[in-house]
Design a protein around this motif. Structure first.
Motif, PDB file in Angstrom:
ATOM      1  N   LYS A 112       0.857  -1.180   0.000  1.00 51.50           N
ATOM      2  CA  LYS A 112       0.000   0.000   0.000  1.00 51.50           C
ATOM      3  C   LYS A 112       0.896   1.235   0.000  1.00 51.50           C
ATOM      4  CE  LYS A 112      -3.418   2.556   2.636  1.00 51.50           C
ATOM      5  NZ  LYS A 112      -4.177   2.670   3.862  1.00 51.50           N
ATOM      6  N   SER A 132      -7.442  -0.401  -0.495  1.00 49.61           N
ATOM      7  CA  SER A 132      -6.280   0.479  -0.607  1.00 49.61           C
ATOM      8  C   SER A 132      -6.457   1.263  -1.896  1.00 49.61           C
ATOM      9  CB  SER A 132      -4.986  -0.337  -0.671  1.00 49.61           C
ATOM     10  OG  SER A 132      -4.784  -1.066   0.517  1.00 49.61           O
ATOM     11  N   ALA A 133      -6.381   2.577  -1.818  1.00 50.87           N
ATOM     12  CA  ALA A 133      -6.607   3.406  -3.006  1.00 50.87           C
ATOM     13  C   ALA A 133      -5.434   3.362  -3.972  1.00 50.87           C
ATOM     14  CB  ALA A 133      -6.904   4.844  -2.612  1.00 50.87           C
ATOM     15  N   GLU A 148       1.333   5.054   0.926  1.00 50.46           N
ATOM     16  CA  GLU A 148       0.803   6.112   1.798  1.00 50.46           C
ATOM     17  C   GLU A 148       0.861   7.419   1.012  1.00 50.46           C
ATOM     18  OE1 GLU A 148      -0.752   5.515   4.500  1.00 50.46           O
ATOM     19  OE2 GLU A 148      -0.141   3.430   4.676  1.00 50.46           O
ATOM     20  N   SER A 163      -7.924   8.230   3.887  1.00 48.51           N
ATOM     21  CA  SER A 163      -8.300   6.858   3.540  1.00 48.51           C
ATOM     22  C   SER A 163      -9.809   6.683   3.477  1.00 48.51           C
ATOM     23  CB  SER A 163      -7.743   5.881   4.578  1.00 48.51           C
ATOM     24  OG  SER A 163      -6.355   5.893   4.555  1.00 48.51           O
ATOM     25  N   SER A 164     -10.226   5.737   2.679  1.00 44.28           N
ATOM     26  CA  SER A 164     -11.631   5.355   2.596  1.00 44.28           C
ATOM     27  C   SER A 164     -12.016   4.573   3.841  1.00 44.28           C
ATOM     28  CB  SER A 164     -11.843   4.485   1.359  1.00 44.28           C
ATOM     29  OG  SER A 164     -13.139   3.946   1.339  1.00 44.28           O
ATOM     30  N   LYS A 165     -13.294   4.607   4.182  1.00 35.78           N
ATOM     31  CA  LYS A 165     -13.799   3.779   5.274  1.00 35.78           C
ATOM     32  C   LYS A 165     -14.034   2.343   4.803  1.00 35.78           C
ATOM     33  CE  LYS A 165     -15.800   7.754   7.492  1.00 35.78           C
ATOM     34  NZ  LYS A 165     -16.921   8.641   7.471  1.00 35.78           N
ATOM     35  N   GLY A 202     -11.391  13.683   3.318  1.00 30.14           N
ATOM     36  CA  GLY A 202     -12.005  12.502   2.714  1.00 30.14           C
ATOM     37  C   GLY A 202     -13.448  12.721   2.307  1.00 30.14           C
TER      38      GLY A 202
END
Length: 127
Positions: free
Chosen positions: A4, A17-18, A6, A11-13, A38
């Motif tokens: 992942k 992993s974006a 950083e 970050s999404s809930k 976000g």
């Protein structure tokens, strides 16, 4: 195996992993959201597209790359009428030779979101 990245983007809930990196390959998915809070950024397609590509640029820089490393874009729009507006903003961030791109119209994304983008980049080195 992948790691992942950083990115400094909130970050999404959701369990995802974006942005991830596997060797020189980076995969990154983005909607229009405030990178600090976000919170989704709603509004017209140009506003949303600009934020999507700003977030993508930030994510790629965190992975050691740039938008010039992008080889493929998958764009998901909720309205085919938004394609022209998205293309106007796309040209602000990408130049020829353009990445391979598929644009698909879908019924629904998250509430108020008109565009989601998945990008694949190949870094010039294993940064």
């Amino acid at each position: 195996m992948f790691e992942k990245v950083e990115t400094g983007i909130a970050s999404s809930k959701a369990p995802l992993s974006a942005t991830v990196k596997a060797g020189r390959i980076v995969r990154s998915a983005h909607i229009a959201k405030n990178p600090t809070t976000g919170e989704p950024i709603t509004g017209d397609i140009e506003t949303q597209a600009r934020q999507v590509f700003l977030n993508l640029r930030q994510a790629l820089e965190a992975a050691g790359g740039t938008l010039a490393d992008v080889v493929q874009i998958q764009a998901y729009l909720t309205d085919k009428a938004d394609a022209g507006g998205m293309n106007r903003i796309y040209r602000e961030f990408f130049t020829a030779p353009y990445p391979v791109r598929a644009t698909v119209v879908v019924d629904l994304l998250s509430s108020g979101i008109r565009l989601e983008v998945l990008a694949t980049a190949v870094l010039s080195s294993s940064a």
